[in-house]
Design a protein around this motif. Structure first.
Motif, PDB file in Angstrom:
ATOM      1  N   TYR B  16       0.848  -1.193   0.000  1.00 39.97           N
ATOM      2  CA  TYR B  16       0.000   0.000   0.000  1.00 39.97           C
ATOM      3  C   TYR B  16       0.881   1.240   0.000  1.00 39.97           C
ATOM      4  O   TYR B  16       0.643   2.186  -0.724  1.00 39.97           O
ATOM      5  CB  TYR B  16      -0.900   0.033   1.244  1.00 39.97           C
ATOM      6  N   ILE B  22       3.189  -5.861   1.743  1.00 39.29           N
ATOM      7  CA  ILE B  22       2.146  -6.677   2.363  1.00 39.29           C
ATOM      8  C   ILE B  22       2.189  -8.098   1.796  1.00 39.29           C
ATOM      9  O   ILE B  22       2.084  -9.075   2.525  1.00 39.29           O
ATOM     10  CB  ILE B  22       0.750  -6.061   2.129  1.00 39.29           C
ATOM     11  N   ASN B  41      -4.670 -12.173  11.741  1.00 37.56           N
ATOM     12  CA  ASN B  41      -5.130 -10.847  11.329  1.00 37.56           C
ATOM     13  C   ASN B  41      -3.966 -10.054  10.743  1.00 37.56           C
ATOM     14  O   ASN B  41      -2.880 -10.042  11.304  1.00 37.56           O
ATOM     15  CB  ASN B  41      -5.681 -10.048  12.520  1.00 37.56           C
ATOM     16  N   ALA B  43      -2.483 -10.650   7.908  1.00 36.74           N
ATOM     17  CA  ALA B  43      -1.555 -11.469   7.125  1.00 36.74           C
ATOM     18  C   ALA B  43      -1.568 -11.100   5.644  1.00 36.74           C
ATOM     19  O   ALA B  43      -0.659 -11.456   4.907  1.00 36.74           O
ATOM     20  CB  ALA B  43      -1.898 -12.940   7.302  1.00 36.74           C
ATOM     21  N   LYS B  45      -4.661 -11.426   3.679  1.00 37.75           N
ATOM     22  CA  LYS B  45      -5.660 -12.243   2.983  1.00 37.75           C
ATOM     23  C   LYS B  45      -6.631 -11.385   2.177  1.00 37.75           C
ATOM     24  O   LYS B  45      -6.862 -11.636   0.993  1.00 37.75           O
ATOM     25  CB  LYS B  45      -6.453 -13.085   4.004  1.00 37.75           C
ATOM     26  N   THR B  46      -7.187 -10.375   2.834  1.00 42.42           N
ATOM     27  CA  THR B  46      -8.134  -9.511   2.128  1.00 42.42           C
ATOM     28  C   THR B  46      -7.436  -8.773   0.990  1.00 42.42           C
ATOM     29  O   THR B  46      -7.977  -8.641  -0.109  1.00 42.42           O
ATOM     30  CB  THR B  46      -8.779  -8.515   3.113  1.00 42.42           C
ATOM     31  N   HIS B 197     -11.667 -17.636   9.588  1.00 43.28           N
ATOM     32  CA  HIS B 197     -10.922 -17.862  10.823  1.00 43.28           C
ATOM     33  C   HIS B 197     -11.429 -19.077  11.600  1.00 43.28           C
ATOM     34  O   HIS B 197     -10.852 -19.433  12.619  1.00 43.28           O
ATOM     35  CB  HIS B 197     -11.002 -16.623  11.720  1.00 43.28           C
TER      36      HIS B 197
HETATM   37  N1  LIG Z   1      -6.047   0.528   2.614  1.00 45.46           N
HETATM   38  C1  LIG Z   1      -4.935   0.226   3.278  1.00 45.46           C
HETATM   39  N2  LIG Z   1      -3.901   1.086   3.353  1.00 45.46           N
HETATM   40  C2  LIG Z   1      -2.776   0.778   4.003  1.00 45.46           C
HETATM   41  N3  LIG Z   1      -2.560  -0.386   4.640  1.00 45.46           N
HETATM   42  C3  LIG Z   1      -3.538  -1.297   4.614  1.00 45.46           C
HETATM   43  C4  LIG Z   1      -4.781  -1.039   3.931  1.00 45.46           C
HETATM   44  N4  LIG Z   1      -5.570  -2.129   4.076  1.00 45.46           N
HETATM   45  C5  LIG Z   1      -4.873  -3.009   4.805  1.00 45.46           C
HETATM   46  N5  LIG Z   1      -3.651  -2.521   5.124  1.00 45.46           N
HETATM   47  C6  LIG Z   1      -2.608  -3.221   5.883  1.00 45.46           C
HETATM   48  O1  LIG Z   1      -2.238  -4.364   5.160  1.00 45.46           O
HETATM   49  C7  LIG Z   1      -2.024  -5.463   6.031  1.00 45.46           C
HETATM   50  C8  LIG Z   1      -2.802  -6.653   5.566  1.00 45.46           C
HETATM   51  O2  LIG Z   1      -4.184  -6.353   5.682  1.00 45.46           O
HETATM   52  P1  LIG Z   1      -5.331  -7.347   5.223  1.00 45.46           P
HETATM   53  O3  LIG Z   1      -6.622  -6.628   5.400  1.00 45.46           O
HETATM   54  O4  LIG Z   1      -5.021  -7.878   3.879  1.00 45.46           O
HETATM   55  O5  LIG Z   1      -5.189  -8.498   6.309  1.00 45.46           O
HETATM   56  P2  LIG Z   1      -6.116  -9.767   6.535  1.00 45.46           P
HETATM   57  O6  LIG Z   1      -5.231 -10.947   6.389  1.00 45.46           O
HETATM   58  O7  LIG Z   1      -7.324  -9.691   5.672  1.00 45.46           O
HETATM   59  O8  LIG Z   1      -6.509  -9.595   8.049  1.00 45.46           O
HETATM   60  P3  LIG Z   1      -7.906  -9.917   8.811  1.00 45.46           P
HETATM   61  O9  LIG Z   1      -7.863 -11.349   9.185  1.00 45.46           O
HETATM   62  O10 LIG Z   1      -7.822  -9.026  10.017  1.00 45.46           O
HETATM   63  O11 LIG Z   1      -9.039  -9.547   7.897  1.00 45.46           O
HETATM   64  C9  LIG Z   1      -2.364  -4.988   7.423  1.00 45.46           C
HETATM   65  O12 LIG Z   1      -1.170  -4.721   8.098  1.00 45.46           O
HETATM   66  C10 LIG Z   1      -3.141  -3.727   7.203  1.00 45.46           C
HETATM   67  O13 LIG Z   1      -2.893  -2.803   8.232  1.00 45.46           O
END
Ligand SMILES: Nc1ncnc2c1ncn2[C@@H]1O[C@H](COP(=O)(O)OP(=O)(O)OP(=O)(O)O)[C@@H](O)[C@H]1O
Ligand SMILES: [Mg+2]
Lengths: 258, 271
Positions: B16, B22, B41, B43, B45-46, B197
């Motif tokens: 990002y 990431i 959380n 990691a 994934k999203t 999860h």
């Molecule tokens: N729009 C954004 N801008 C900057 N950093 C972001 C943004 N969205 C997510 N991140 C960062 O990217 C990293 C990964 O986020 P992501 O949402 O992909 O995690 P996740 O695996 O889906 O977690 P969760 O299980 O909590 O949903 C995190 O450290 C988050 O803070």
């Protein structure tokens, strides 16, 4: 979460001062030149503001603010310098274009005033956390309800932009075009705006419940989560500024009596 | 059939903000098996599934859908092939009738009205909301709204369907329903990818599990193989499914994923 506030914590002296001192500074910077009746005082305050901002490492952040107003000020200088009624003394000749002294002086006054206002407000805005400022107001007797409303504006707007981004993503994922000409954008508007409004309403309800659970309307005396923002220098700074203000008034009154 | 390359990631990097990576170079293939993406959380994934949808674009590397680089497709074009149910149904729902909401996506990707209606009816039937088609989605509870959101993506009839946390706010009945939906989609030849999860749910529902940790893939294999690796899972701050944990503590060498499995095994042994 992105913040809409221009404030940034740099651990500078301005950061550490009480918000009231900075507000008092704005008042002084705006009122004193008027009382004394000299543009030189404004110029001095501009210099002080620049010095304070530079020292607090936030001068760079004033550039976009000055940039926008600078453009307007430039047109003021040009138009007044060339066309102001009462222009008689040519000062500067660029080919066929003549700038007059009277117009330029008038424009100079405007520029000084605007810069003084902008920069003194920057001293407050760029170095004060909005919630600190409002908490201090509440400490001084300002209604906590209004305080909450003001603080929440700073939280809700970034939250809404974030929700808006997620919603845009969700609708684009369903094949909706959100980019393109005006018609495309207008058509995209409804699917985007109604979830934003609905989720804001839902949020508001939950927020109200959460506040009430924590005794927002309780009649007891409230305590504060954060320590009051002030430093030992604040008292002296505020006294000095008030004295300066009084001195200005006295000087002017005495001047009038003579 | 299981070795079809539906989606292929090649040296996929994403950040990002510059300097804060990431996703750190993912190389893997998603085939037709139902796949769970698990991981702590944050990691990534999203972030990863948003890249699949074209909502984010890789900083380097590429993603190929059925052989074509998705960099050449717009989000709207990709929507015909890859559907995604967002975590929060409130981010999506805006129509006043459930049926209109479910038909919105199909119509947007160019289905004829009659086809869209038919797909919407089928999807609502599948999630058990057929009787609520005329209701206002905002009069439904969160769990039903989530099902409306799921139906509105299923109705788009995409090859790939992604769920982000589908079981949130669902009770036992809701979870079982979503399980059956995922199995049914798989049976129809769709590729289901799910971020989740709930490890018991994963063990019961998915053929393949991929463990994300700090922007890398830590484990990738059949659900059974992945859940057998207690130590590596711990490293990623993940738990094994309850039955797996229990049987391992009891000293069984086999890896059990569900209670049914264990009971069947015990019954067979008793005979
Ligand atoms: N729009 C954004 N801008 C900057 N950093 C972001 C943004 N969205 C997510 N991140 C960062 O990217 C990293 C990964 O986020 P992501 O949402 O992909 O995690 P996740 O695996 O889906 O977690 P969760 O299980 O909590 O949903 C995190 O450290 C988050 O803070
Ligand atoms: Mg996530």
């Amino acid at each position: 979460m992105k913040s809409i506030s221009l404030y940034e914590e740099k651990g500078s002296i301005l950061n550490k001062l009480a918000p009231e001192s900075k507000i008092l500074y704005i008042i002084l910077a705006l009122v004193l030149p008027a009382i004394v009746g000299s543009k030189m005082v404004s110029v001095v305050f501009i210099a002080i503001s620049i010095g304070l901002l530079l020292f607090s490492k936030v001068l760079k952040k004033t550039i976009p603010i000055l940039g926008v107003s600078g453009f307007v000020l430039l047109t003021v200088v040009i138009i007044q310098g060339l066309f102001r009624a009462g222009n008689v003394t040519p000062l500067l000749t660029l080919g066929p274009v003549i700038f007059y002294k009277e117009g330029l002086l008038f424009a100079f006054n405007i520029v000084v005033n605007v810069l003084n206002i902008l920069l003194s407000f920057c001293v407050l805005i760029l170095a004060t956390k909005p919630s600190d400022m409002i908490e201090n107001f509440v400490r001084k007797g300002f209604s906590p309800r209004f305080g909450y409303v003001f603080i929440s504006v700073f939280q809700i707007i970034p939250q809404m932009t974030e929700t808006m981004a997620t919603i845009t993503d969700a609708q684009r994922s369903r094949g909706m075009e959100t980019e393109g000409n005006l018609l495309v954008r207008i058509k995209a508007f409804l699917p985007l705006i109604s979830p934003v409004v609905m989720s804001s309403l839902i949020n508001t309800k939950e927020r109200a419940l959460a506040l009430e659970v924590r005794g927002f309307n309780a009649k007891n005396k409230k305590t504060f989560l954060n320590d009051e923002k002030k430093s030992s220098a604040d008292k002296y700074i505020q006294i000095t500024m008030i004295l300066l203000l009084i001195a200005g008034i006295v000087w002017r009154v005495v001047g009038c009596l003579k | 059939m299981d070795n079809n390359k539906i989606l292929e990631m090649k040296a996929l990097h994403f950040s990002y903000t510059e300097g804060d990576e990431i996703l750190k170079g993912l190389d893997f293939v998603i085939d037709e098996r139902s796949t769970a993406i698990i991981g702590q959380n944050g990691a990534g994934k999203t972030t990863f599934v948003k890249l699949l949808k074209g909502l984010l674009r890789p900083t380097s590397g590429s993603i190929h859908f059925e052989g074509n680089d998705i960099a050449n497709m717009t989000v709207a074009q990709l929507a015909k092939h890859i559907g995604m149910v967002f975590q929060n149904p409130n981010d999506q729902i805006f129509k006043n009738r459930v049926i209109d909401e479910v038909m919105f996506g199909p119509l947007k990707i160019g289905m004829a009205e009659s086809v869209a209606k038919q797909k919407a009816d089928e999807a609502l039937e599948l999630v058990g909301l057929k009787d609520l088609a005329e209701k206002n989605p905002y009069d439904l509870g969160l769990s039903s709204r989530k099902l409306v959101a799921i139906a509105s993506i299923i109705a788009m009839d995409t090859k790939v369907i992604i769920f982000d946390e589908p079981t949130i706010a669902q009770d036992y009945h809701g979870k079982e329903l979503i399980k059956s939906v995922i199995r049914k989609l798989r049976f129809e030849g769709k590729t289901v990818i799910t971020i989740i999860h709930d490890m018991d749910f994963v063990a019961d529902t998915f053929e393949r599990a991929i463990v994300f940790a700090k922007g890398n893939i830590l484990l990738d294999g059949t659900t059974r193989d992945v859940f057998a690796k207690e130590d590596i899972l711990k490293e990623a701050y993940l738990e094994q499914p309850n039955v797996t944990k229990l049987c391992q503590s009891l000293g069984y060498d086999e890896v059990f994923l569900t209670t049914e499995e264990f009971i069947t095994y015990q019954k067979a042994k008793a005979k």
